[in-house]
Write a protein that holds these residues in place. Sequence first.
Motif, short mmCIF file in Angstrom:
data_model
loop_
_atom_site.label_atom_id
_atom_site.label_comp_id
_atom_site.label_asym_id
_atom_site.label_seq_id
_atom_site.Cartn_x
_atom_site.Cartn_y
_atom_site.Cartn_z
N LEU A 56 -6.14 -3.45 0.89
CA LEU A 56 -5.19 -3.36 2.18
C LEU A 56 -5.06 -2.00 2.50
CD1 LEU A 56 -2.43 -5.99 0.91
CD2 LEU A 56 -4.46 -6.27 2.47
N GLN A 57 -4.96 -0.96 1.52
CA GLN A 57 -5.04 0.30 1.76
C GLN A 57 -6.00 0.78 2.79
OE1 GLN A 57 -2.84 3.03 -0.36
NE2 GLN A 57 -3.08 4.01 1.70
N ALA B 262 -4.41 -4.42 -3.33
CA ALA B 262 -3.59 -3.12 -2.66
C ALA B 262 -4.48 -2.29 -2.46
CB ALA B 262 -2.55 -2.87 -3.75
N LEU C 230 -7.82 -0.93 4.59
CA LEU C 230 -7.72 -1.86 5.84
C LEU C 230 -6.74 -1.47 6.81
CD1 LEU C 230 -9.31 -5.30 4.70
CD2 LEU C 230 -10.36 -3.49 6.12
N SER C 231 -5.78 -0.62 6.32
CA SER C 231 -4.62 -0.29 7.21
C SER C 231 -4.84 1.08 7.89
CB SER C 231 -3.25 -0.24 6.21
OG SER C 231 -3.62 1.00 5.43
N ASP C 232 -5.87 1.72 7.63
CA ASP C 232 -6.04 3.03 8.21
C ASP C 232 -6.60 2.98 9.76
OD1 ASP C 232 -8.72 2.96 8.39
OD2 ASP C 232 -9.19 4.55 6.76
N ARG C 233 -7.04 4.15 10.35
CA ARG C 233 -7.49 4.08 11.74
C ARG C 233 -8.51 3.19 12.01
NH1 ARG C 233 -9.03 7.76 15.66
NH2 ARG C 233 -11.09 8.11 14.47
N SER D 187 -4.29 7.38 6.95
CA SER D 187 -3.51 7.04 8.15
C SER D 187 -2.84 5.67 8.03
CB SER D 187 -4.48 7.29 9.26
OG SER D 187 -5.51 6.44 9.27
N GLY D 188 -3.05 5.01 6.90
CA GLY D 188 -2.62 3.44 6.68
C GLY D 188 -1.19 3.40 7.29
N ALA D 189 -0.19 4.14 6.72
CA ALA D 189 1.13 3.75 6.84
C ALA D 189 1.47 4.07 8.31
CB ALA D 189 1.99 4.75 6.18
N ALA E 42 -0.64 7.88 1.89
CA ALA E 42 -1.92 8.26 1.59
C ALA E 42 -3.09 7.79 2.96
CB ALA E 42 -2.37 7.38 0.39
N TRP F 259 1.35 -0.02 15.06
CA TRP F 259 1.11 -1.49 15.09
C TRP F 259 2.35 -2.38 15.32
CZ3 TRP F 259 1.67 -6.48 12.91
CH2 TRP F 259 1.03 -7.29 13.43
N ILE G 293 -0.53 -6.50 4.92
CA ILE G 293 -0.35 -5.26 4.93
C ILE G 293 0.83 -5.02 5.43
CG2 ILE G 293 -0.83 -2.97 6.18
CD1 ILE G 293 -3.65 -4.11 6.53
N MET G 294 1.48 -5.73 6.44
CA MET G 294 2.71 -5.60 7.09
C MET G 294 3.82 -5.96 6.15
SD MET G 294 3.85 -4.71 10.09
CE MET G 294 5.52 -3.93 9.57
N GLU H 101 -0.50 3.97 10.92
CA GLU H 101 -1.24 2.71 11.93
C GLU H 101 -0.36 1.74 11.98
OE1 GLU H 101 -3.41 3.27 14.17
OE2 GLU H 101 -3.95 5.52 13.57
N THR H 102 -0.07 1.46 10.55
CA THR H 102 0.77 0.27 10.49
C THR H 102 1.97 0.14 11.24
OG1 THR H 102 -0.21 -0.16 8.16
CG2 THR H 102 1.86 -1.52 8.49
N TRP I 165 -5.98 -2.92 12.20
CA TRP I 165 -5.12 -2.69 13.53
C TRP I 165 -5.98 -2.51 14.73
CZ3 TRP I 165 -1.35 -4.79 11.54
CH2 TRP I 165 -0.88 -4.22 10.20
N PRO J 257 0.73 -1.25 0.05
CA PRO J 257 0.11 0.12 0.07
C PRO J 257 0.84 1.24 0.06
CG PRO J 257 -0.48 -1.46 1.69
CD PRO J 257 0.85 -2.06 1.27
N LYS J 258 0.67 2.36 -0.90
CA LYS J 258 1.41 3.32 -0.96
C LYS J 258 1.37 4.00 0.52
CE LYS J 258 0.74 3.62 -5.64
NZ LYS J 258 -0.08 2.30 -5.81
#
Lengths: 150, 242
Positions: free
Chosen positions: B195-196, B192, B198-201, A24-26, A22, A32, B234-235, A28-29, B205, A18-19
């Motif tokens: 996953l993008q 992708a 699902l990776s947010d706030r 809060s994904g990066a 963009a 974690w 995602i990781m 939050e990842t 997580w 995932p880029k």
Amino acid sequence: MATRVTTNPKVSPFGTTPKPGAGSGAWETFSWYFFRVSGVALILLVILHLVIMHVTNDVSSTTYDFVAHRYANPFWRVYDLTLLTLALLHGLNGLRIVCDDYIRTRGTRLAVQSVLFLTAVFFWLMGTMTIITFQPGKTVAASILGLLHH
Amino acid sequence: MPAETSTRVVQVKVKRYQPDQSAKPFWQEYRVEAEGNDRLLDVLNKIKWEQDGTLTYRRSCAHGVCGSDAMRVNGRNRLACKLLVNDLGARISVEPMLGFPVIRDLVVDMDPFFAKYEKIKPYLINDEPEPRTERQQSPEQRERYDETTKCILCGACTGSCPSVWANAEWVGPASIVNAHRFIFDSRDRGGAERLQILSDRTGVWRCRTIFNCSEACPRGIPVTDAIEEVKRAIMYGTTDIA
């Protein structure tokens, strides 16, 4: 199953990262992942800290002189700074997420999280000043003044 | 012939909500004659048809496929059509699922649930030219996401999740299960993108691996495992994970 064709040019083949940047994904990842790594590191750091301060040395002997002797070796200053930083960030991150979970209004959440953040920064500065500037026989203030004087 | 099919009286305690009569939910007890191999849905039907026509709940296929009658039974989310009186004991408590706005009695508002489901784009995304035949995949590729194809969108997992109870914004286990179904599908190209999302706030997580969802799923989907696979994807930035 109907096929929905998208015309979104950003759709990349599955399996790409995932880029970052963009949303809060990066962040939050990372948060974690940091939780896991700092958690494992803290287990080791805290256990050794407890063993030294409470098991191999009796509490009555962990005096000012004991700390002064220990801090003569820069290794223990780095050790304590790492412990302090990771413990504060780990705890802060946990409380941040508790706020995200339970405080439903945006304003209140921002306020509480700001207070948490500033508290953590304050404690981190206090601890870091002590760890870096500690000199036997001098107060922290005197040590800082001494360092500034050089 | 099962051992206990004899008729017995069961006490059913239902958490009711009748907004036109009372602003507060209340408990009401019914005594119903039931056979041991009656389903809880049969018991509710008996109450509605013979004792109290105002009792409101959803049911459609009554065979564990449509996912309409998910409710909280003795504290656990279950489909009323898949529970036998034999397995429930003489006192049964029935409530609407937690984490959903209640409309009436056991009927909850599923709209926010489906809005979150749509958020993860639960359809095949593939811009490539359509092949002359079906888009093919090997049995192994199909096996990769087999478990998550079983979801019937009943909401039992999402309604059992303490993270959802705390934060209704959270995307919840059912959406992640359905994202998993496409992310790990070799024919899909939207991995992708999902996953993008699902990776947010409000994404994966928030999952604290409590396992209520896996326990609640009437289809036996290992929900928490699927969520963990999405976290790993995602990781590591790839679905090519063990």
